[in-house]
Design an enzyme around this catalytic site. Structure first.
Site, PDB file in Angstrom:
ATOM      1  N   ASP A  20       5.105  -9.197   9.540  1.00 28.02           N
ATOM      2  CA  ASP A  20       5.227  -8.056  10.521  1.00 28.02           C
ATOM      3  C   ASP A  20       6.585  -7.771  10.423  1.00 28.02           C
ATOM      4  O   ASP A  20       7.554  -8.819  10.554  1.00 28.02           O
ATOM      5  CB  ASP A  20       4.504  -8.298  11.798  1.00 28.02           C
ATOM      6  N   TYR A  58       5.337   9.309  16.744  1.00 26.86           N
ATOM      7  CA  TYR A  58       5.844   9.185  15.241  1.00 26.86           C
ATOM      8  C   TYR A  58       6.960  10.281  14.905  1.00 26.86           C
ATOM      9  O   TYR A  58       7.907   9.512  14.299  1.00 26.86           O
ATOM     10  CB  TYR A  58       4.568   9.629  14.402  1.00 26.86           C
ATOM     11  N   SER A 101       0.784  -1.333  -0.044  1.00 24.26           N
ATOM     12  CA  SER A 101      -0.086  -0.147  -0.125  1.00 24.26           C
ATOM     13  C   SER A 101       0.811   1.280   0.156  1.00 24.26           C
ATOM     14  O   SER A 101       1.955   1.141   0.327  1.00 24.26           O
ATOM     15  CB  SER A 101      -0.935   0.074   1.318  1.00 24.26           C
ATOM     16  N   LYS A 150      10.797   8.576  13.650  1.00 26.40           N
ATOM     17  CA  LYS A 150      11.301   8.907  12.379  1.00 26.40           C
ATOM     18  C   LYS A 150      12.534   9.650  12.712  1.00 26.40           C
ATOM     19  O   LYS A 150      13.383   9.456  11.663  1.00 26.40           O
ATOM     20  CB  LYS A 150      10.277   9.846  11.585  1.00 26.40           C
ATOM     21  N   ASP A 206       4.393  -7.399   3.393  1.00 25.13           N
ATOM     22  CA  ASP A 206       3.468  -6.587   4.054  1.00 25.13           C
ATOM     23  C   ASP A 206       2.627  -7.558   5.243  1.00 25.13           C
ATOM     24  O   ASP A 206       2.459  -8.762   4.776  1.00 25.13           O
ATOM     25  CB  ASP A 206       2.324  -5.881   3.123  1.00 25.13           C
TER      26      ASP A 206
END
Length: 250
Positions: free
Chosen positions: A68, A153, A21, A157, A42
Site C-alpha cells: 500500500d 478526489y 493496472s 488531485k 501495487d
C-alpha cells in the site's frame, strides 16, 4: 529514449506505484520497452503476479512488489532493494464517485491518504536515494480544476499539483526534477467502476468523442521519466485532448 542518451551508460531504475493496472501498468510497459529496469508497486498481489509473469515472458526487465503506498516502511524496503533510484512515478490512486453531501469523513480521509499522502511517501522515499538527474513524476488529474460528484478526489488531485511544485522547488538544488501529468478522462479499470450512464455521459463530453487510453497518458509520463526532460521541473501538463480549454460543458 533513456537507452539512447549517451550520458547514461548504465540501465536506469524506475519505480511505478499503482503499476499493476490502468495508467500505471501502461507506464511500466513503456518504460521497460525503453530500456529501464522497472519495479511496479501495487497493493493487488494477484495483479502483480500476472503482470510480472506477462512481462517476464516478453523478456522485459520488470519486478513486482506488493504494498500500500501509504505504508512507509513497506515503500522504504522496496526502494532500498535497488542499487540506484533514477525515477519514481506516483500513479497509484483511488476514485469513488459520490456527491458532496454523501461524502463521509472516512471517505474523504481515505481518498487523501491514497491520492496525496501516498504520493508524498513514495516521492520522499525515492528522493532520499536519488542522485543529481533524478526524476519524480506525479499523476494528478484534470479533475483538479473542479467538478461535480467527486469533491474528495478533486481536493486530493489539486493537492498533488501543489505538492509537485513544492517538491520541485526544494529538490531543485540537488538537480532532481519533479513534474506532474494531469490526465483527462481515461479508460481504466478505475473509471469503469462508474455507473454505465455516467461513464457514457463523461465520454460524450470528450473533444474527440472517446476517452484517452492508458497508453496516451503513459507515453507522456515516459517523456518526463526520460533524462531528456531534465530541464523541466515544477510543471503540470494536462493530457486531456483539450477539454481543459473549456467550452465543452462541465
Amino acid at each position: 529514449m533513456p537507452t539512447t542518451d549517451s550520458s547514461f551508460s548504465e540501465t536506469q531504475t524506475a519505480f511505478v506505484t499503482g503499476g499493476a493496472s490502468g495508467i500505471g501498468l501502461a507506464t511500466v510497459e513503456i518504460l521497460a520497452r525503453s530500456g529501464f529496469h522497472v519495479i511496479a508497486i501495487d497493493r493487488n498481489a494477484e495483479s502483480v503476479r500476472q503482470m510480472v509473469e506477462h512481462f517476464t515472458a516478453e523478456r522485459l526487465s520488470v519486478e513486482g512488489a506488493v504494498a500500500d503506498v501509504c505504508d512507509r516502511p513497506a515503500i522504504n524496503r522496496i526502494v532500498a532493494t535497488q542499487r540506484r533510484v533514477d525515477v519514481m512515478i506516483c500513479a497509484a490512486g483511488i476514485y469513488a464517485p459520490r456527491y458532496f453531501d454523501e461524502i463521509t469523513d472516512e471517505d474523504f480521509r481515505r481518498t487523501l491518504e491514497v491520492n496525496l499522502l501516498g504520493v508524498f511517501v513514495a516521492a520522499q522515499e525515492a528522493s532520499r536515494r536519488m542522485s543529481a538527474g533524478g526524476r519524480i513524476v506525479t499523476v494528478s488529474s484534470r479533475g483538479a480544476l473542479g467538478g461535480k460528484g467527486f469533491a474528495d478526489y478533486v481536493a486530493s488531485k489539486a493537492g498533488v499539483i501543489g505538492l509537485t511544485r513544492a517538491m520541485a522547488m526544494e529538490l531543485r538544488p540537488r538537480q532532481i526534477v519533479v513534474n506532474s501529468i494531469a490526465p483527462g478522462f481515461t479508460d481504466t479499470p478505475m473509471t469503469r467502476t462508474m455507473p454505465a450512464d455516467q461513464y457514457a455521459a463523461a465520454v460524450a463530453l470528450e473533444p474527440g468523442g472517446a476517452p484517452a487510453s492508458p497508453y496516451d497518458i503513459a507515453h507522456v509520463i515516459a517523456f518526463f521519466a526520460s533524462p531528456t526532460s531534465r530541464f523541466i521541473t515544477g510543471q503540470t501538463l494536462f493530457v486531456d485532448g483539450g477539454k481543459s480549454l473549456g467550452g465543452l460543458g462541465i
